[in-house]
Design an enzyme around this catalytic site. Structure first.
Site, PDB file in Angstrom:
ATOM      1  N   GLY A   1       1.007  -1.259   0.118  1.00  0.00           N
ATOM      2  CA  GLY A   1       0.030   0.024  -0.242  1.00  0.00           C
ATOM      3  C   GLY A   1       0.669   1.242   0.021  1.00  0.00           C
ATOM      4  O   GLY A   1       0.518   2.096  -0.863  1.00  0.00           O
ATOM      5  N   CYS A   2       2.043   1.127   0.766  1.00  0.00           N
ATOM      6  CA  CYS A   2       2.840   2.515   0.822  1.00  0.00           C
ATOM      7  C   CYS A   2       3.535   2.796  -0.515  1.00  0.00           C
ATOM      8  O   CYS A   2       3.940   3.749  -0.881  1.00  0.00           O
ATOM      9  CB  CYS A   2       3.718   2.376   2.058  1.00  0.00           C
ATOM     10  SG  CYS A   2       2.823   2.327   3.662  1.00  0.00           S
ATOM     11  N   THR A   3       3.877   1.756  -1.220  1.00  0.00           N
ATOM     12  CA  THR A   3       4.667   1.779  -2.364  1.00  0.00           C
ATOM     13  C   THR A   3       3.627   2.250  -3.292  1.00  0.00           C
ATOM     14  O   THR A   3       3.980   3.284  -4.133  1.00  0.00           O
ATOM     15  CB  THR A   3       5.156   0.277  -2.881  1.00  0.00           C
ATOM     16  OG1 THR A   3       6.011  -0.289  -1.695  1.00  0.00           O
ATOM     17  CG2 THR A   3       5.924   0.419  -4.048  1.00  0.00           C
TER      18      THR A   3
END
Length: 156
Positions: A46-48
């Site tokens: 998700g952060c990527t």
């Protein structure tokens, strides 16, 4: 958690980025507004997706004079790996003791798969050149975050 709201004065900070350089909110505000986005953990799916959306939107954000800072509790070395792996073109800032996350009110209790723990809540703040929170982005999907930000800024 006492999250900052529109109109609040943003806490001043200086943190180390992925290149181990000191980055100051006050210095960045001299050039224009700053998007401060908090994310839980570098190199996770998700952060990527969120970071890559901002990376790809950087030309439009640059045209709007908006500087982007991603803040997580990750150490500088991990931020460097994240930035290198995904060719991120903005500063990732290390907040290992989560003092800045606390100051913005994004550090608090979370629940995941039945476990309760403290961590960063995924929120973003647009800070105006006056140092005040111009907008809080709290309703978005990671894949749409960059577009939600752009749409808001372009409407201003």
């Amino acid at each position: 958690m006492n999250t900052l709201v529109t109109g609040d004065t943003a806490p001043s900070f200086t943190l180390q980025n992925q290149n181990d350089e000191s980055i100051s909110l006050q210095d960045a505000l001299e050039a224009g507004p700053v998007l401060v986005y908090f994310y839980p953990k570098a190199l996770t799916p998700g952060c990527t997706v969120q970071a890559c959306g901002l990376r790809d939107s950087k030309p439009q954000l640059d045209d709007l004079a908006v500087t982007v800072f991603g803040i997580s509790p990750d150490p500088v070395a991990k931020l460097a790996r994240f930035a290198d792996k995904h060719q991120l073109n903005f500063s990732l800032l290390s907040d290992e003791d989560h003092a800045i996350a606390d100051a913005f009110g994004v550090w608090g209790e979370k629940k995941f798969m039945g476990k309760i723990y403290d961590g960063i809540h995924r929120l973003s703040f647009l800070i105006g050149q006056d140092g005040k929170v111009a907008h809080v982005f709290n309703k978005f999907k990671t894949k749409d975050h960059h577009q939600v930000v752009l749409d808001y800024i372009e409407q201003r």
